[in-house]
Design a protein around this motif. Structure first.
Motif, short mmCIF file in Angstrom:
data_model
loop_
_atom_site.label_atom_id
_atom_site.label_comp_id
_atom_site.label_asym_id
_atom_site.label_seq_id
_atom_site.Cartn_x
_atom_site.Cartn_y
_atom_site.Cartn_z
N SER A 293 0.92 -1.29 0.10
CA SER A 293 -0.40 -0.22 -0.01
C SER A 293 1.20 1.10 -0.16
O SER A 293 2.04 1.36 0.56
N VAL A 294 0.77 2.22 -0.48
CA VAL A 294 0.81 3.76 -0.26
C VAL A 294 0.76 4.61 -0.08
O VAL A 294 -0.91 4.87 -0.93
N THR A 295 0.79 5.10 0.49
CA THR A 295 -0.12 6.27 1.64
C THR A 295 0.84 7.78 0.82
O THR A 295 2.62 7.91 1.49
N GLN A 296 0.32 8.38 0.61
CA GLN A 296 0.26 9.97 -0.42
C GLN A 296 0.53 11.00 0.87
O GLN A 296 -0.50 11.80 0.90
N LEU A 297 0.64 11.70 1.58
CA LEU A 297 0.93 12.49 2.75
C LEU A 297 0.28 13.84 2.87
O LEU A 297 -0.76 14.35 3.35
N ASP A 298 0.35 14.19 1.21
CA ASP A 298 -0.55 15.85 1.22
C ASP A 298 -1.86 15.57 -0.14
O ASP A 298 -0.97 15.08 -1.10
N SER A 299 -2.63 16.19 -0.34
CA SER A 299 -3.43 15.55 -1.28
C SER A 299 -3.23 17.38 -2.67
O SER A 299 -3.48 16.99 -3.11
N GLN A 300 -2.63 18.13 -1.75
CA GLN A 300 -3.24 19.52 -2.55
C GLN A 300 -1.84 20.03 -1.78
O GLN A 300 -1.15 20.04 -0.96
N VAL A 301 -0.85 20.24 -2.97
CA VAL A 301 0.33 21.00 -2.50
C VAL A 301 0.67 22.81 -3.36
O VAL A 301 0.54 22.55 -4.47
N PRO A 302 0.21 23.14 -3.04
CA PRO A 302 0.37 24.81 -3.35
C PRO A 302 1.13 25.61 -3.17
O PRO A 302 2.49 25.34 -1.96
N VAL A 303 2.67 26.05 -4.53
CA VAL A 303 4.09 26.53 -3.73
C VAL A 303 4.08 27.69 -5.23
O VAL A 303 3.33 27.63 -6.09
N PHE A 304 4.88 28.59 -4.66
CA PHE A 304 4.76 30.14 -5.34
C PHE A 304 6.21 29.46 -6.32
O PHE A 304 6.95 28.75 -5.77
N GLU A 305 6.11 29.99 -7.45
CA GLU A 305 6.95 29.40 -8.24
C GLU A 305 8.68 29.97 -7.40
O GLU A 305 9.02 30.57 -6.97
N GLU A 306 9.68 28.95 -8.06
CA GLU A 306 11.30 29.20 -7.94
C GLU A 306 11.33 29.23 -5.93
O GLU A 306 12.35 28.84 -5.63
N ALA A 307 10.08 28.41 -5.32
CA ALA A 307 10.65 27.99 -3.82
C ALA A 307 10.60 26.22 -4.63
O ALA A 307 10.60 25.89 -5.19
N PRO A 308 11.47 25.82 -3.28
CA PRO A 308 11.40 24.28 -3.19
C PRO A 308 9.66 23.82 -2.99
O PRO A 308 8.87 23.99 -2.24
N VAL A 309 9.74 22.53 -3.29
CA VAL A 309 9.12 21.32 -2.66
C VAL A 309 9.12 20.22 -2.35
O VAL A 309 10.59 19.31 -2.78
N GLU A 310 8.57 19.78 -2.05
CA GLU A 310 8.89 17.72 -1.34
C GLU A 310 7.25 17.54 -1.05
O GLU A 310 5.88 17.70 -0.61
N LEU A 311 6.85 16.15 -1.92
CA LEU A 311 6.01 15.87 -1.48
C LEU A 311 6.17 14.41 -1.19
O LEU A 311 7.20 13.60 -1.55
N ARG A 312 5.24 13.93 -0.26
CA ARG A 312 5.54 13.00 0.87
C ARG A 312 5.12 11.81 0.41
O ARG A 312 3.69 11.36 -0.12
#
Lengths: 114, 112
Positions: B3-22
């Motif tokens: 089974s796989v759990t993606q901890l965030d359903s939505q991630v808003p982020v500003f351009e040129e900022a870093p992002v992490e999807l769990r």
């Protein structure tokens, strides 16, 4: 190289009607997959073919869904009769051989059952 | 079963900022791990994969992911996002290299 082709892209039918989707994999790809992607969920494998034989259809609702891959190339997925809960995007993917991790996906067919 | 759990359903982020999807997974056997991206009205495209070896995996479009066996995680990162990274991202696992189990997806929206 041409990608995986699917048609139609969109289909709206009433419940209890039947519908068929078509998939043409990448040339030379022996393995073909059909996935169901319900809104808000990840894709779920329905059936996998190796050439024209079925490798895995354990999650295919066989009372209403059927699939075939004649001549080991194109494939069709049929639903008869459709239910409201069949509304989803149906994705076709192909890979060179079974056991490879590189699956190439088509754009999908969005089915709406009313 | 896996089974796989993606901890965030939505991630808003500003351009040129870093992002992490769990992404966390559950499996009683060793697995292979993948990240796919789905742009609007398109099929899934492979971003990167972990099969063995180095736990830091680099993929296309500047994405990378780190496999952490003790935490059963496979988080996806990008140091600087672009508007064009707006898409849905899926984590997937397989124990045997073909039958993929997908998470529910994370929608990334990049704002100017």
């Amino acid at each position: 190289e041409a990608g995986v082709a699917q048609s139609p892209r969109y289909k709206i039918i009433e419940k209890r009607q039947s519908v068929a989707f078509w998939c043409n994999p990448i040339s030379g790809h022996a393995t073909l997959y059909w996935y169901q992607q319900i809104l808000g969920q990840g894709p779920k494998l329905l059936i996998q073919f190796q050439n024209n034989g079925v490798v895995d259809d354990s999650q295919l609702p066989k009372d209403r869904f059927s699939a075939e891959r004649l001549k080991g190339v194109d494939s069709t997925l049929k639903i008869q009769p459709a239910k409201l809960e069949d509304s989803a995007v149906y994705l076709c993917a192909s890979s060179l051989i079974v056991g490879t991790h590189e699956q190439y996906f088509g754009p999908g067919t969005r089915l709406t059952v009313t | 079963a896996q089974s796989v759990t993606q901890l965030d359903s939505q991630v808003p982020v500003f351009e040129e900022a870093p992002v992490e999807l769990r992404c966390n997974y559950s499996s009683s056997v060793s697995v292979y791990l993948f990240w796919y991206v789905q742009y609007p009205n398109q099929g899934l495209q492979l971003l990167l994969k972990y099969l063995s070896g180095s736990t830091l995996v680099k993929g296309i479009n500047g994405f990378e992911a780190e496999f952490n066996k003790s935490q059963t995680s496979f988080h996806l990162r990008k140091p600087s996002v672009h508007i064009s990274d707006t898409a849905e991202y899926f984590c997937a696992v397989t124990p045997n290299d073909y039958k993929l189990s997908f998470g529910a997806g994370t929608t990334v929206t990049v704002r100017a």
